[in-house]
Design a protein around this motif. Structure first.
Motif, mmCIF file in Angstrom:
data_model
loop_
_atom_site.group_PDB
_atom_site.id
_atom_site.type_symbol
_atom_site.label_atom_id
_atom_site.label_comp_id
_atom_site.label_asym_id
_atom_site.label_seq_id
_atom_site.Cartn_x
_atom_site.Cartn_y
_atom_site.Cartn_z
ATOM 1 N N THR A 21 20.064 -30.651 -32.404
ATOM 2 C CA THR A 21 21.366 -30.800 -31.739
ATOM 3 C C THR A 21 22.528 -30.797 -32.720
ATOM 4 N N GLU A 22 22.462 -31.598 -33.761
ATOM 5 C CA GLU A 22 23.604 -31.697 -34.670
ATOM 6 C C GLU A 22 23.798 -30.419 -35.482
ATOM 7 N N ALA A 23 22.696 -29.700 -35.768
ATOM 8 C CA ALA A 23 22.840 -28.414 -36.450
ATOM 9 C C ALA A 23 23.580 -27.420 -35.558
ATOM 10 N N ILE A 24 23.303 -27.448 -34.255
ATOM 11 C CA ILE A 24 24.006 -26.566 -33.322
ATOM 12 C C ILE A 24 25.476 -26.969 -33.215
ATOM 13 N N VAL A 25 25.743 -28.281 -33.222
ATOM 14 C CA VAL A 25 27.130 -28.746 -33.189
ATOM 15 C C VAL A 25 27.891 -28.215 -34.394
ATOM 16 N N ARG A 26 27.244 -28.213 -35.563
ATOM 17 C CA ARG A 26 27.912 -27.698 -36.773
ATOM 18 C C ARG A 26 28.188 -26.202 -36.663
ATOM 19 N N ILE A 27 27.257 -25.443 -36.088
ATOM 20 C CA ILE A 27 27.457 -23.998 -35.925
ATOM 21 C C ILE A 27 28.659 -23.718 -35.032
ATOM 22 N N PHE A 28 28.787 -24.472 -33.935
ATOM 23 C CA PHE A 28 29.874 -24.234 -32.990
ATOM 24 C C PHE A 28 31.159 -24.952 -33.361
ATOM 25 N N ALA A 29 31.153 -25.687 -34.474
ATOM 26 C CA ALA A 29 32.386 -26.355 -34.912
ATOM 27 C C ALA A 29 33.482 -25.351 -35.204
ATOM 28 N N ASP A 30 33.081 -24.163 -35.640
ATOM 29 C CA ASP A 30 34.059 -23.088 -35.840
ATOM 30 C C ASP A 30 34.404 -22.518 -34.464
ATOM 31 N N PRO A 31 35.648 -22.628 -34.015
ATOM 32 C CA PRO A 31 36.013 -22.134 -32.676
ATOM 33 C C PRO A 31 35.683 -20.663 -32.451
ATOM 34 N N GLU A 32 35.554 -19.897 -33.537
ATOM 35 C CA GLU A 32 35.232 -18.466 -33.408
ATOM 36 C C GLU A 32 33.881 -18.255 -32.737
ATOM 37 N N THR A 33 32.943 -19.207 -32.928
ATOM 38 C CA THR A 33 31.602 -19.042 -32.386
ATOM 39 C C THR A 33 31.596 -19.028 -30.867
ATOM 40 N N SER A 34 32.465 -19.814 -30.244
ATOM 41 C CA SER A 34 32.509 -19.865 -28.777
ATOM 42 C C SER A 34 33.777 -19.242 -28.214
ATOM 43 N N ARG A 35 34.371 -18.372 -28.993
ATOM 44 C CA ARG A 35 35.630 -17.744 -28.590
ATOM 45 C C ARG A 35 35.532 -17.027 -27.250
ATOM 46 N N PHE A 36 34.392 -16.418 -26.961
ATOM 47 C CA PHE A 36 34.257 -15.628 -25.744
ATOM 48 C C PHE A 36 33.488 -16.364 -24.649
ATOM 49 N N LEU A 37 33.321 -17.675 -24.801
ATOM 50 C CA LEU A 37 32.630 -18.475 -23.800
ATOM 51 C C LEU A 37 33.631 -19.198 -22.909
ATOM 52 N N ALA A 38 33.163 -19.589 -21.717
ATOM 53 C CA ALA A 38 34.041 -20.315 -20.806
ATOM 54 C C ALA A 38 34.349 -21.710 -21.328
ATOM 55 N N ALA A 39 33.391 -22.314 -22.049
ATOM 56 C CA ALA A 39 33.572 -23.664 -22.589
ATOM 57 C C ALA A 39 33.911 -23.592 -24.066
ATOM 58 N N ASP A 40 34.689 -24.553 -24.519
ATOM 59 C CA ASP A 40 35.021 -24.661 -25.947
ATOM 60 C C ASP A 40 33.976 -25.537 -26.623
ATOM 61 N N LEU A 41 32.976 -24.902 -27.194
ATOM 62 C CA LEU A 41 31.881 -25.658 -27.795
ATOM 63 C C LEU A 41 32.221 -26.171 -29.186
ATOM 64 N N SER A 42 33.434 -25.923 -29.641
ATOM 65 C CA SER A 42 33.853 -26.594 -30.880
ATOM 66 C C SER A 42 34.115 -28.076 -30.615
ATOM 67 N N ASP A 43 34.223 -28.445 -29.337
ATOM 68 C CA ASP A 43 34.267 -29.858 -28.942
ATOM 69 C C ASP A 43 32.841 -30.396 -29.003
ATOM 70 N N PRO A 44 32.544 -31.340 -29.903
ATOM 71 C CA PRO A 44 31.160 -31.806 -30.082
ATOM 72 C C PRO A 44 30.516 -32.309 -28.801
ATOM 73 N N ASP A 45 31.263 -32.989 -27.947
ATOM 74 C CA ASP A 45 30.679 -33.508 -26.715
ATOM 75 C C ASP A 45 30.260 -32.383 -25.779
ATOM 76 N N GLN A 46 31.118 -31.360 -25.645
ATOM 77 C CA GLN A 46 30.745 -30.209 -24.813
ATOM 78 C C GLN A 46 29.550 -29.477 -25.403
ATOM 79 N N CYS A 47 29.514 -29.391 -26.717
ATOM 80 C CA CYS A 47 28.395 -28.700 -27.368
ATOM 81 C C CYS A 47 27.091 -29.447 -27.157
ATOM 82 N N ARG A 48 27.118 -30.767 -27.316
ATOM 83 C CA ARG A 48 25.893 -31.553 -27.102
ATOM 84 C C ARG A 48 25.427 -31.441 -25.652
ATOM 85 N N ALA A 49 26.377 -31.415 -24.716
ATOM 86 C CA ALA A 49 26.003 -31.253 -23.307
ATOM 87 C C ALA A 49 25.359 -29.889 -23.071
#
Length: 305
Positions: A21-49
Protein backbone atom coordinates in the motif's frame (compact mmCIF):
# COMPACT_ATOMS: atom_id res chain seq x y z
CA UNK A 1 -8.56 -16.34 -6.76
CA UNK A 2 -5.07 -16.88 -8.23
CA UNK A 3 -3.01 -14.01 -9.61
CA UNK A 4 0.12 -15.60 -11.10
CA UNK A 5 3.64 -14.23 -11.14
CA UNK A 6 4.64 -12.95 -14.58
CA UNK A 7 8.28 -12.39 -15.57
CA UNK A 8 9.85 -10.33 -18.31
CA UNK A 9 13.47 -9.47 -19.14
CA UNK A 10 13.51 -6.64 -16.60
CA UNK A 11 10.34 -6.95 -14.54
CA UNK A 12 8.36 -9.12 -12.20
CA UNK A 13 4.59 -8.72 -12.01
CA UNK A 14 3.16 -10.26 -8.84
CA UNK A 15 -0.13 -10.12 -6.96
CA UNK A 16 -0.89 -6.89 -5.14
CA UNK A 17 -0.62 -7.30 -1.36
CA UNK A 18 -1.63 -5.15 1.59
CA UNK A 19 2.06 -4.60 2.32
CA UNK A 20 2.38 -2.80 -1.01
CA UNK A 21 0.00 0.00 0.00
CA UNK A 22 2.57 2.61 0.99
CA UNK A 23 4.72 1.86 -2.07
CA UNK A 24 1.67 2.55 -4.26
CA UNK A 25 0.99 5.76 -2.32
CA UNK A 26 4.55 6.89 -3.11
CA UNK A 27 4.10 6.12 -6.83
CA UNK A 28 0.91 8.19 -7.01
CA UNK A 29 2.34 11.03 -4.92
CA UNK A 30 3.38 12.60 -8.20
CA UNK A 31 0.12 14.11 -9.56
CA UNK A 32 1.27 13.20 -13.08
CA UNK A 33 0.61 9.52 -12.35
CA UNK A 34 -3.14 10.05 -11.90
CA UNK A 35 -3.47 13.00 -14.24
CA UNK A 36 -5.94 11.18 -16.49
CA UNK A 37 -7.95 9.52 -13.71
CA UNK A 38 -11.24 10.68 -12.24
CA UNK A 39 -9.73 10.62 -8.73
CA UNK A 40 -6.66 12.50 -7.55
CA UNK A 41 -4.58 9.66 -6.18
CA UNK A 42 -1.83 12.03 -5.13
CA UNK A 43 -4.10 12.41 -2.08
CA UNK A 44 -2.81 9.58 0.17
CA UNK A 45 -6.24 8.82 1.61
CA UNK A 46 -7.83 8.46 -1.83
CA UNK A 47 -4.90 6.34 -2.95
CA UNK A 48 -5.15 4.00 0.04
CA UNK A 49 -8.90 3.65 -0.59
CA UNK A 50 -8.15 2.77 -4.22
CA UNK A 51 -5.65 0.12 -3.17
CA UNK A 52 -8.17 -1.32 -0.71
CA UNK A 53 -10.75 -1.67 -3.49
CA UNK A 54 -8.21 -3.47 -5.63
CA UNK A 55 -7.33 -5.80 -2.76
CA UNK A 56 -11.03 -6.66 -2.36
CA UNK A 57 -11.26 -7.88 -5.99
CA UNK A 58 -12.94 -11.31 -6.35
CA UNK A 59 -12.99 -11.82 -10.11
CA UNK A 60 -12.07 -14.86 -12.21
CA UNK A 61 -8.89 -16.82 -11.53
CA UNK A 62 -5.89 -15.50 -13.41
CA UNK A 63 -7.20 -11.95 -13.42
CA UNK A 64 -6.82 -9.17 -10.88
CA UNK A 65 -4.22 -6.63 -9.82
CA UNK A 66 -0.44 -6.83 -10.00
CA UNK A 67 2.40 -4.69 -8.72
CA UNK A 68 5.26 -4.15 -11.12
CA UNK A 69 8.69 -4.74 -9.61
CA UNK A 70 12.15 -3.98 -10.94
CA UNK A 71 15.11 -5.32 -8.96
CA UNK A 72 12.77 -5.95 -6.02
CA UNK A 73 11.38 -2.39 -5.89
CA UNK A 74 7.73 -1.65 -6.62
CA UNK A 75 7.61 0.77 -9.56
CA UNK A 76 4.11 0.32 -10.91
CA UNK A 77 0.62 -1.11 -10.73
CA UNK A 78 -1.34 -3.02 -13.38
CA UNK A 79 -4.60 -4.88 -13.79
CA UNK A 80 -6.43 -7.32 -16.04
CA UNK A 81 -10.07 -7.69 -15.02
CA UNK A 82 -13.67 -7.53 -16.22
CA UNK A 83 -14.39 -3.94 -17.19
CA UNK A 84 -16.65 -1.85 -14.99
CA UNK A 85 -17.31 0.47 -17.95
CA UNK A 86 -17.87 -1.94 -20.85
CA UNK A 87 -20.83 -4.30 -20.64
CA UNK A 88 -20.77 -8.05 -21.18
CA UNK A 89 -17.87 -8.96 -18.90
CA UNK A 90 -15.25 -7.70 -21.37
CA UNK A 91 -11.72 -7.86 -20.00
CA UNK A 92 -9.91 -4.56 -19.56
CA UNK A 93 -6.19 -3.90 -19.12
CA UNK A 94 -4.67 -1.01 -17.18
CA UNK A 95 -1.19 0.04 -16.07
CA UNK A 96 0.52 2.81 -14.09
CA UNK A 97 4.25 3.43 -13.81
CA UNK A 98 6.24 5.63 -11.44
CA UNK A 99 7.22 8.64 -13.60
CA UNK A 100 10.77 8.28 -12.30
CA UNK A 101 11.03 5.08 -14.36
CA UNK A 102 9.45 6.47 -17.51
CA UNK A 103 11.04 6.62 -20.93
CA UNK A 104 12.56 3.13 -20.73
CA UNK A 105 9.78 1.03 -22.26
CA UNK A 106 8.89 -0.53 -18.91
CA UNK A 107 5.17 0.21 -19.11
CA UNK A 108 5.07 -1.40 -22.55
CA UNK A 109 6.98 -4.41 -21.23
CA UNK A 110 4.57 -4.86 -18.31
CA UNK A 111 1.45 -4.44 -20.45
CA UNK A 112 2.83 -6.91 -23.02
CA UNK A 113 3.30 -9.49 -20.26
CA UNK A 114 -0.34 -9.09 -19.21
CA UNK A 115 -1.47 -9.38 -22.82
CA UNK A 116 0.49 -12.62 -23.34
CA UNK A 117 -1.02 -14.00 -20.13
CA UNK A 118 -4.51 -13.02 -21.30
CA UNK A 119 -4.23 -14.81 -24.63
CA UNK A 120 -1.76 -17.66 -24.05
CA UNK A 121 -2.79 -18.68 -20.52
CA UNK A 122 -6.37 -17.51 -20.04
CA UNK A 123 -7.38 -17.98 -23.68
CA UNK A 124 -9.36 -14.74 -23.74
CA UNK A 125 -10.98 -13.82 -27.06
CA UNK A 126 -10.13 -10.12 -26.68
CA UNK A 127 -8.61 -7.57 -24.33
CA UNK A 128 -9.89 -3.99 -24.13
CA UNK A 129 -8.18 -0.76 -23.14
CA UNK A 130 -9.89 2.52 -22.28
CA UNK A 131 -7.47 5.41 -22.75
CA UNK A 132 -8.19 9.05 -21.97
CA UNK A 133 -8.57 11.18 -25.11
CA UNK A 134 -5.66 13.38 -24.01
CA UNK A 135 -3.34 10.55 -22.97
CA UNK A 136 -1.37 10.36 -26.20
CA UNK A 137 1.52 8.39 -24.68
CA UNK A 138 -0.79 5.60 -23.50
CA UNK A 139 -2.62 5.54 -26.83
CA UNK A 140 0.73 5.09 -28.57
CA UNK A 141 1.62 2.32 -26.12
CA UNK A 142 -1.48 0.23 -26.83
CA UNK A 143 -1.05 0.74 -30.57
CA UNK A 144 2.52 -0.62 -30.29
CA UNK A 145 1.05 -3.71 -28.64
CA UNK A 146 -1.35 -4.27 -31.54
CA UNK A 147 -4.52 -2.71 -30.15
CA UNK A 148 -6.99 -1.20 -32.61
CA UNK A 149 -8.93 1.99 -31.95
CA UNK A 150 -12.62 1.08 -32.35
CA UNK A 151 -14.29 4.29 -31.19
CA UNK A 152 -14.76 6.60 -28.28
CA UNK A 153 -17.14 7.51 -25.49
CA UNK A 154 -17.50 8.84 -21.98
CA UNK A 155 -15.91 6.43 -19.52
CA UNK A 156 -14.71 6.98 -15.97
CA UNK A 157 -16.28 10.43 -16.15
CA UNK A 158 -14.30 11.70 -19.15
CA UNK A 159 -13.87 11.14 -22.93
CA UNK A 160 -11.86 7.98 -23.65
CA UNK A 161 -10.74 6.11 -26.75
CA UNK A 162 -11.75 2.45 -26.83
CA UNK A 163 -9.10 -0.01 -28.03
CA UNK A 164 -9.25 -3.78 -28.53
CA UNK A 165 -6.55 -6.42 -29.01
CA UNK A 166 -7.26 -9.86 -30.48
CA UNK A 167 -5.14 -13.00 -30.26
CA UNK A 168 -2.55 -13.38 -33.01
CA UNK A 169 -2.04 -16.52 -35.08
CA UNK A 170 1.62 -17.04 -34.13
CA UNK A 171 2.09 -20.23 -32.14
CA UNK A 172 -1.40 -21.57 -32.83
CA UNK A 173 -1.77 -24.69 -34.93
CA UNK A 174 -2.34 -24.21 -38.65
CA UNK A 175 -3.38 -27.76 -39.48
CA UNK A 176 -2.90 -31.38 -38.42
CA UNK A 177 -2.67 -34.14 -41.03
CA UNK A 178 -3.49 -37.77 -40.30
CA UNK A 179 -2.56 -40.50 -42.77
CA UNK A 180 -5.20 -43.22 -42.65
CA UNK A 181 -5.40 -46.70 -44.20
CA UNK A 182 -9.01 -46.30 -45.33
CA UNK A 183 -10.42 -42.90 -46.27
CA UNK A 184 -14.07 -43.99 -46.18
CA UNK A 185 -13.75 -45.32 -42.62
CA UNK A 186 -11.98 -42.13 -41.54
CA UNK A 187 -14.76 -40.02 -43.03
CA UNK A 188 -17.39 -42.08 -41.27
CA UNK A 189 -15.86 -41.50 -37.84
CA UNK A 190 -14.03 -38.17 -38.07
CA UNK A 191 -16.50 -36.59 -40.47
CA UNK A 192 -19.46 -37.24 -38.19
CA UNK A 193 -17.69 -36.19 -34.99
CA UNK A 194 -16.14 -33.00 -36.33
CA UNK A 195 -19.43 -31.94 -37.92
CA UNK A 196 -21.19 -32.46 -34.58
CA UNK A 197 -18.60 -30.17 -32.99
CA UNK A 198 -19.18 -27.39 -35.49
CA UNK A 199 -16.41 -28.09 -38.03
CA UNK A 200 -17.19 -27.82 -41.74
CA UNK A 201 -15.68 -29.56 -44.74
CA UNK A 202 -12.80 -27.44 -46.01
CA UNK A 203 -11.12 -29.24 -48.94
CA UNK A 204 -11.55 -32.50 -50.80
CA UNK A 205 -9.32 -34.32 -53.28
CA UNK A 206 -8.92 -37.86 -54.55
CA UNK A 207 -7.00 -39.17 -51.54
CA UNK A 208 -8.20 -36.96 -48.73
CA UNK A 209 -10.57 -34.52 -47.09
CA UNK A 210 -10.20 -31.79 -44.47
CA UNK A 211 -12.49 -30.07 -41.98
CA UNK A 212 -12.01 -26.54 -40.66
CA UNK A 213 -12.93 -24.70 -37.45
CA UNK A 214 -11.59 -21.19 -36.99
CA UNK A 215 -8.11 -20.69 -38.46
CA UNK A 216 -7.03 -24.34 -38.11
CA UNK A 217 -8.04 -27.45 -40.00
CA UNK A 218 -7.70 -31.23 -39.74
CA UNK A 219 -6.73 -33.41 -42.73
CA UNK A 220 -7.27 -37.13 -43.17
CA UNK A 221 -5.54 -38.64 -46.20
CA UNK A 222 -5.11 -42.09 -47.67
CA UNK A 223 -1.81 -41.19 -49.28
CA UNK A 224 -0.25 -43.41 -51.97
CA UNK A 225 3.01 -42.89 -50.09
CA UNK A 226 1.63 -44.65 -46.97
CA UNK A 227 4.09 -47.33 -45.81
CA UNK A 228 1.86 -49.12 -43.29
CA UNK A 229 -1.83 -49.84 -42.79
CA UNK A 230 -1.58 -49.93 -38.98
CA UNK A 231 -1.73 -47.02 -36.54
CA UNK A 232 -0.55 -47.72 -32.99
CA UNK A 233 -1.41 -44.85 -30.64
CA UNK A 234 1.00 -46.30 -28.06
CA UNK A 235 3.97 -46.10 -30.45
CA UNK A 236 6.03 -42.92 -30.85
CA UNK A 237 3.99 -40.36 -32.75
CA UNK A 238 0.39 -39.25 -32.38
CA UNK A 239 -1.31 -40.60 -29.26
CA UNK A 240 -4.62 -38.78 -29.51
CA UNK A 241 -6.45 -35.59 -30.42
CA UNK A 242 -8.25 -33.72 -27.64
CA UNK A 243 -11.18 -31.44 -28.54
CA UNK A 244 -13.36 -29.10 -26.52
CA UNK A 245 -16.87 -30.55 -26.68
CA UNK A 246 -19.10 -28.24 -24.63
CA UNK A 247 -20.99 -29.04 -21.46
CA UNK A 248 -20.65 -32.36 -19.59
CA UNK A 249 -24.16 -33.22 -20.82
CA UNK A 250 -23.09 -32.62 -24.44
CA UNK A 251 -20.04 -34.85 -23.96
CA UNK A 252 -22.32 -37.59 -22.64
CA UNK A 253 -24.57 -37.23 -25.72
CA UNK A 254 -21.65 -37.40 -28.14
CA UNK A 255 -20.07 -40.36 -26.34
CA UNK A 256 -23.29 -42.35 -26.67
CA UNK A 257 -23.96 -41.38 -30.30
CA UNK A 258 -20.35 -42.03 -31.37
CA UNK A 259 -20.85 -45.78 -30.99
CA UNK A 260 -23.08 -45.66 -34.10
CA UNK A 261 -20.50 -43.74 -36.15
CA UNK A 262 -17.37 -45.86 -36.14
CA UNK A 263 -16.11 -45.20 -32.60
CA UNK A 264 -15.74 -47.40 -29.56
CA UNK A 265 -15.37 -46.27 -25.96
CA UNK A 266 -12.01 -46.44 -24.19
CA UNK A 267 -11.72 -46.66 -20.39
CA UNK A 268 -15.50 -47.11 -20.18
CA UNK A 269 -15.26 -48.48 -16.64
CA UNK A 270 -13.91 -45.10 -15.48
CA UNK A 271 -16.17 -42.83 -17.55
CA UNK A 272 -16.41 -39.85 -17.36
CA UNK A 273 -13.43 -39.30 -15.05
CA UNK A 274 -10.73 -41.50 -16.60
CA UNK A 275 -8.55 -38.37 -16.82
CA UNK A 276 -9.00 -37.54 -13.13
CA UNK A 277 -11.79 -36.66 -10.68
CA UNK A 278 -12.07 -33.06 -11.91
CA UNK A 279 -11.82 -33.88 -15.62
CA UNK A 280 -15.02 -34.85 -17.47
CA UNK A 281 -14.14 -36.40 -20.82
CA UNK A 282 -14.95 -39.19 -23.26
CA UNK A 283 -12.14 -41.23 -24.80
CA UNK A 284 -13.00 -42.79 -28.14
CA UNK A 285 -11.09 -44.96 -30.65
CA UNK A 286 -12.08 -45.57 -34.25
CA UNK A 287 -11.62 -48.73 -36.31
CA UNK A 288 -8.13 -47.67 -37.42
CA UNK A 289 -6.85 -47.07 -33.89
CA UNK A 290 -7.02 -43.26 -33.79
CA UNK A 291 -8.04 -41.90 -30.39
CA UNK A 292 -10.02 -38.74 -29.69
CA UNK A 293 -10.67 -37.18 -26.29
CA UNK A 294 -13.82 -35.08 -25.95
CA UNK A 295 -13.28 -32.65 -23.09
CA UNK A 296 -16.15 -31.00 -21.21
CA UNK A 297 -16.06 -27.36 -20.22
CA UNK A 298 -15.18 -26.84 -16.58
CA UNK A 299 -18.21 -25.77 -14.55
CA UNK A 300 -18.38 -22.06 -13.89
CA UNK A 301 -17.64 -21.03 -10.32
CA UNK A 302 -19.81 -18.26 -8.93
CA UNK A 303 -17.81 -16.01 -6.63
CA UNK A 304 -19.23 -13.68 -4.01
CA UNK A 305 -19.13 -9.97 -4.66
Amino acid sequence: MTVPDLRTARLRLRALDTTDTEAIVRIFADPETSRFLAADLSDPDQCRASVARRLAYTGPDGTGHWVVERDGAVIGLAHLRPSTELSGGLTEIGYFLDPAHGGQGLATEAAAALLRHAFATLGLPAVWALVHESNVASQNLVRRLGFTDVGGGDHYGAPHRVFVALPGAAGHWHHVELWVPDLARAEQSFGWLLTELGWREHQRWRDGVSWKLGPGYLVVEQSPALTSTVHDRRAPGLNHLALHAGSPERVDELAAAALEHGWRALFADRYPHAGGPDHHAAYLENADGFEVELVADAPRVTRPG
